[in-house]
Design an enzyme around this catalytic site. Structure first.
Site, PDB file in Angstrom:
ATOM      1  N   GLY A  76      -1.682  15.530 -24.478  1.00  0.00           N
ATOM      2  CA  GLY A  76      -1.409  14.323 -23.808  1.00  0.00           C
ATOM      3  C   GLY A  76      -1.484  14.383 -22.281  1.00  0.00           C
ATOM      4  O   GLY A  76      -2.201  13.603 -21.703  1.00  0.00           O
ATOM      5  N   GLU A  93       2.828  17.721 -16.471  1.00  0.00           N
ATOM      6  CA  GLU A  93       3.552  16.880 -15.246  1.00  0.00           C
ATOM      7  C   GLU A  93       3.523  17.542 -14.170  1.00  0.00           C
ATOM      8  O   GLU A  93       4.363  17.661 -13.122  1.00  0.00           O
ATOM      9  CB  GLU A  93       4.754  16.647 -15.940  1.00  0.00           C
ATOM     10  CG  GLU A  93       5.646  17.713 -15.757  1.00  0.00           C
ATOM     11  CD  GLU A  93       5.763  18.367 -17.058  1.00  0.00           C
ATOM     12  OE1 GLU A  93       4.953  18.371 -18.063  1.00  0.00           O
ATOM     13  OE2 GLU A  93       6.696  19.380 -17.538  1.00  0.00           O
ATOM     14  N   GLU A 146      11.867  18.199 -21.817  1.00  0.00           N
ATOM     15  CA  GLU A 146      11.204  17.250 -22.891  1.00  0.00           C
ATOM     16  C   GLU A 146      11.907  16.178 -23.453  1.00  0.00           C
ATOM     17  O   GLU A 146      11.520  14.989 -23.396  1.00  0.00           O
ATOM     18  CB  GLU A 146      10.454  18.200 -23.982  1.00  0.00           C
ATOM     19  CG  GLU A 146       9.462  18.935 -23.448  1.00  0.00           C
ATOM     20  CD  GLU A 146       8.345  18.397 -22.498  1.00  0.00           C
ATOM     21  OE1 GLU A 146       8.068  17.299 -22.662  1.00  0.00           O
ATOM     22  OE2 GLU A 146       7.896  19.320 -21.523  1.00  0.00           O
ATOM     23  N   GLU A 189       5.508  11.397 -18.320  1.00  0.00           N
ATOM     24  CA  GLU A 189       4.964  12.367 -17.443  1.00  0.00           C
ATOM     25  C   GLU A 189       5.855  12.155 -16.181  1.00  0.00           C
ATOM     26  O   GLU A 189       6.065  13.039 -15.350  1.00  0.00           O
ATOM     27  CB  GLU A 189       3.586  12.582 -17.106  1.00  0.00           C
ATOM     28  CG  GLU A 189       2.753  12.728 -18.374  1.00  0.00           C
ATOM     29  CD  GLU A 189       3.061  14.186 -19.100  1.00  0.00           C
ATOM     30  OE1 GLU A 189       3.862  14.936 -18.680  1.00  0.00           O
ATOM     31  OE2 GLU A 189       2.736  14.477 -20.249  1.00  0.00           O
TER      32      GLU A 189
HETATM   33 ZN    ZN Z   1       6.649  16.673 -21.200  1.00  0.00          ZN
END
Ligand code: ZN
Length: 853
Positions: A281, A284, A339, A317
């Site tokens: 996806g 960051e 996370e 992000e």
């Molecule tokens: Zn992440």
């Protein structure tokens, strides 16, 4: 001095013996010992880097760097990490002295006699390694998480040696680029564009990044925040349709985070690149986020789930800028902390942007099924794991850290309160700003804000794997002068280790007079919740508020109470039913599928509808025998087709169409899909994008083998976008009706070169192992497992597990099960993490095999 001696004493008693007196031995990767030794020795670290990127992908990338740092002691040699051929290293200067290259086991050795106590300056000329540069014909991007910077250039590659990166890029004249620091100066000479970026903020090496290539660059100022976006989309309408949302979602996330953390955006700049076929996806990188382009540029009529998915990805992000980038884990065993906060914050951030969404339901459907999909397996891992060497850090990732950890975090918030958690996090972020921290450090901060023993609580939730099993019991006690009646919820540890996952959850009941009641309970071992026996309360939904975690009881007859249930209860009940079906607890797949096919005809809520449709398709392909599938398939096709026609909302129409084309098996229904793909049949209100047509072509090629060649050829001619064109070219052989072509394609994947674009590989393997082809594809299972160790080394963080998922997901034969079991039995010393990943990915196969037999 005294302090140092004491410290060494403490270390000697543990296995960190090497950290104090002698340098750790040279071994591949970055061992914990090496990292701790260097952390104790090195400070004030700076990198100046120059890369010259030629237009031709086949030409190598000349590069140079200067590394400056302070060193405590010159008693030992120092190891720089470089996982490439030593041939790539051209020259080395240590404090002004040219010296020979000493290269051992992925390390460039800096000899102690040339090092200074205090400031050191190292100069290196080299050819950049390409493993993690993701080079394409017209662009490239670095992706260095978790320890891949060392595949590109020599450095001290560990998260707790934060540094500034001062980058110069020399790129083809027509290219654009972004990096962590803002662009300082630029010039063009001899068709080469020289971009000089300002030094980055103080960041970990896995967050250093640049993107360069033939991109469109757009800069906007959104309420005082300047943001730059790079993209390669050729469909200008698609770009127009999405741009405003993309910029404003970022701005909204930034504002929310500044408010929540009490810390203004901490870095010099903010930009992002939308990359076609990006591995996952998003990533960051400080001030230079990377996204998979299709996750942000949505097709026409996006579903609510897609809109939510995009918003939460952006929020995720952006949240990392504080959680992970400003305060970073010391070591990758705590990667889950960044996370969990990114996901947890994302859920909080999204809420105000989607006032019509039931957020508790959204949290539930996004987290619980995925967390259970690992925690129910033989290979379940705890949230926090041990990590001996960074070259195994990729294996820390998965559903447990992304999906179970946020559920745990929500329980933690319920336990200590929203305010205390926010205060604790503010303290944590400000105490460790531009530094590193561990989970126990945060628990210590939070522990002071509550009466509860958080360390003990965290021990079960964080350091152990699995989920509790719940049951309930009606109790009637005859006392001398009265009768006591009550129901209890019982929590049990399935592994009989007497663990207790302390948690809040709730139970909803509908009694025989259709009166509904809810009970919130704090579940330890036994929790009283009602005084209603089975006859008085025939319908019960457990974990009705979706906050709890575990295997809760559920029965199909409670679906009769569906019209009385609120949305979260519906979601929870479906999830409970699905889990019980997999545990073979009274829920049989054909019967449940029938009930689901009724539900989808009346359900209005799109999240519940998607959950039901997703479960329905999994049961249809994975858990029904061929006979059971044949029996139901015509009715199901009819239901999905007519539901599709009836929908007014375009996004719902598409949801039903996608389910229909996936399950279509009868000739006349497949023909309908063909006619739509071939544009002979038009469905009013059904908007299909180029990506939709491509995936329809893939599906049709598998289901209509006689026409596959023509379909593939026609689709090739129809694709306009060059990135989608290249992807389809890659996938084509996997669609072929000719088994020898597919075999040759599978064979080609054994060559690392052919696995570089991971999303293409996963798409292609999905077709190789299509449910209709499992008889022919079972033979790929063993060689795929044999490749796993190599894939773990060459692939990005999510690739090994996804490789296993697409390979094993649709199989359920005895042969397939035996192949996996034997593979593991014959390798008693196999890498433990990879063994767990295999057992996780094979869970559905094992269960399907049992259920069907
Ligand atoms: Zn992440």
């Amino acid at each position: 001095m005294r302090f140092t001696v004491l410290l060494c004493f403490a270390f000697i008693s543990s296995f960190l013996l090497t950290s104090c007196n002698s340098a750790p031995s040279v071994e591949p990767g970055v061992s914990l010992g090496l990292a701790q030794f260097r952390k104790a020795q090195i400070s004030d670290l700076e990198y100046d880097l120059t890369f010259r990127i030629p237009k031709e992908q086949s030409e190598s990338i000349p590069a140079s760097e200067t590394i400056r740092f302070n060193l405590k002691s010159t008693a030992n040699n120092l190891q720089l990490d470089f996982r490439e051929s030593p041939e790539n290293l051209k020259s080395l200067t240590v404090n002004g002295q040219p010296t020979d290259i000493q290269f051992q086991q992925e390390h460039l050795i800096l000899p102690s006699d040339l090092l200074n106590e205090g400031l050191n300056e190292i100069g290196i000329e080299f050819t950049a390694g390409e493993t993690s540069l993701n080079r394409n014909p017209e662009y490239l991007y670095t992706l260095f998480v978790p320890d891949r910077a060392r595949t590109a250039f020599p450095l001290f590659d560990q998260p707790d040696l934060k540094a500034t990166f001062d980058l110069t890029l020399k790129i083809p004249e027509s290219w654009e680029a972004i990096s962590n620091g803002p662009l300082e100066t630029e010039s063009t000479k001899d068709s080469i564009r020289v971009l000089d970026f300002a030094p980055s903020d103080l960041i970990s090496s896995y967050l250093f990044s640049f993107v360069a290539g033939d991109f469109e660059s757009l800069t906007r100022n959104v309420d005082g925040t300047e943001m730059t976006l790079l993209h390669r989309e050729t469909d200008s309408e698609k770009v127009e349709r999405n741009l405003d949302d993309i910029f404003t979602l970022h701005k909204a996330s930034l504002e929310w985070l500044e408010e929540y953390t009490g810390i203004p955006y901490p870095f010099k700049k903010f930009s992002f690149a939308l990359i076609p076929n990006f591995q996952y996806g998003g990533m960051e990188h400080v001030g230079a986020i990377q996204y998979r382009a299709s996750s942000l540029f949505l097709d026409e009529d996006p579903s609510e789930t897609q809109l939510l998915g995009r918003a939460s990805l952006i929020a995720h992000e952006t949240a990392h800028m504080w959680f992970g980038n400003l305060v970073t884990m010391e070591w990758f065993n705590d990667v889950w902390t960044k996370e969990v906060f990114a996901n947890f914050m994302a859920a909080k951030i999204m809420n105000p942007n989607f006032p019509d969404i039931n957020h508790d339901l959204n949290f539930l459907v996004r987290h619980h099924p995925s967390a259970y999909s690992v925690d129910r397996t033989e290979g379940a891992n705890p949230i926090r794991q041990n990590l001996r060497n960074l070259n195994e850090a990729g294996q820390m990732y998965g559903s447990i850290i992304y999906n179970k950890a946020p559920i745990m975090m929500r329980q933690l918030e319920l336990l200590i309160g929203e305010e205390a958690l926010q205060e604790g996090l503010q303290e944590y972020l400000s105490d460790y700003s531009f530094g590193n921290a561990t989970w126990p450090a945060l628990i210590q901060i939070l522990d002071e804000k509550t009466e509860y023993n958080l360390a003990r609580w965290s021990e079960v939730w964080v350091n152990t794997s699995g989920r509790p099993h719940f049951s309930w019991k009606y109790i009637k006690e005859e006392l001398p002068y009265s009768t006591l009646e009550y129901d209890v919820l019982i929590q049990e540890d399935p592994t009989e280790e007497n663990r207790i996952w302390s948690q809040q959850t709730s139970i909803w009941i509908l009694d025989k007079d259709s009166v509904a009641k809810s009970f919130t309970v704090v579940s330890d071992t036994l929790s009283e919740f009602a005084t209603l026996n089975e006859l008085k309360a025939p319908h019960k939904v457990f974990n009705a508020n979706g906050e709890g975690y575990g295997l809760f009881p559920a029965d199909l007859k409670t679906l009769d109470a569906w019209p009385h249930m609120k949305e979260v209860r519906k979601g929870s009940h479906l999830i409970n039913l699905f889990e019980n079906m997999l545990e073979q607890n009274r829920v049989a797949p054909p019967e449940y599928l029938n009930r689901l096919s009724e539900i989808i005809q009346t359900e209005e809520n799109q999240l519940v509808l998607n959950l039901a449709l997703g479960q329905l398709q999994t049961i249809y392909w994975d858990l029904l025998t061929d006979e059971e599938r044949e029996e139901i398939n015509e009715d199901l096709e009819e239901i999905l087709w007519s539901e599709m026609l009836e929908q007014d909302e375009s996004s719902k129409k598409k949801t039903f169409f996608n389910a229909f084309r996936n399950i279509a098996l009868s000739d006349n229904q497949i023909q309908k899909v063909y006619d739509i793909w071939n544009e002979d049949l038009e469905i009013n209100g059904l908007n299909l994008s180029e990506s939709d047509y491509i995936s329809m072509a893939g599906n049709l090629a598998v289901k209509m083998p006689d026409q596959a060649v023509d379909i593939i050829e026609a689709q090739t001619d129809r694709i306009e976008n060059p990135d989608r064109q290249r992807r389809f070219e890659f996938i084509k052989p996997a669609l072929s009706p000719d088994a020898t072509v597919r075999d040759a394609f599978f064979e080609s994947l054994k060559d690392e070169e052919n696995r570089q674009t991971e999303s293409w590989v996963l798409g292609a393997i999905g077709y190789l192992h299509h449910p209709l082809r499992t008889n022919q594809s079972a033979k790929y299972i063993l060689p795929s497992l044999e490749l796993l160790q190599e894939i773990q080394v060459t692939g990005d963080i999510f690739f090994p597990k996804r490789w296993l998922d697409v390979t094993l997901g649709n199989h359920s034969s005895d042969e397939a099960v035996t192949t996996v079991r034997n593979f593991l039995d014959e390798r008693p010393n196999y890498n433990e993490q990879l063994r767990m990943k295999i057992l996780q990915a094979a869970d559905m196969m094992f269960r399907a095999n049992k259920i069907k037999n």
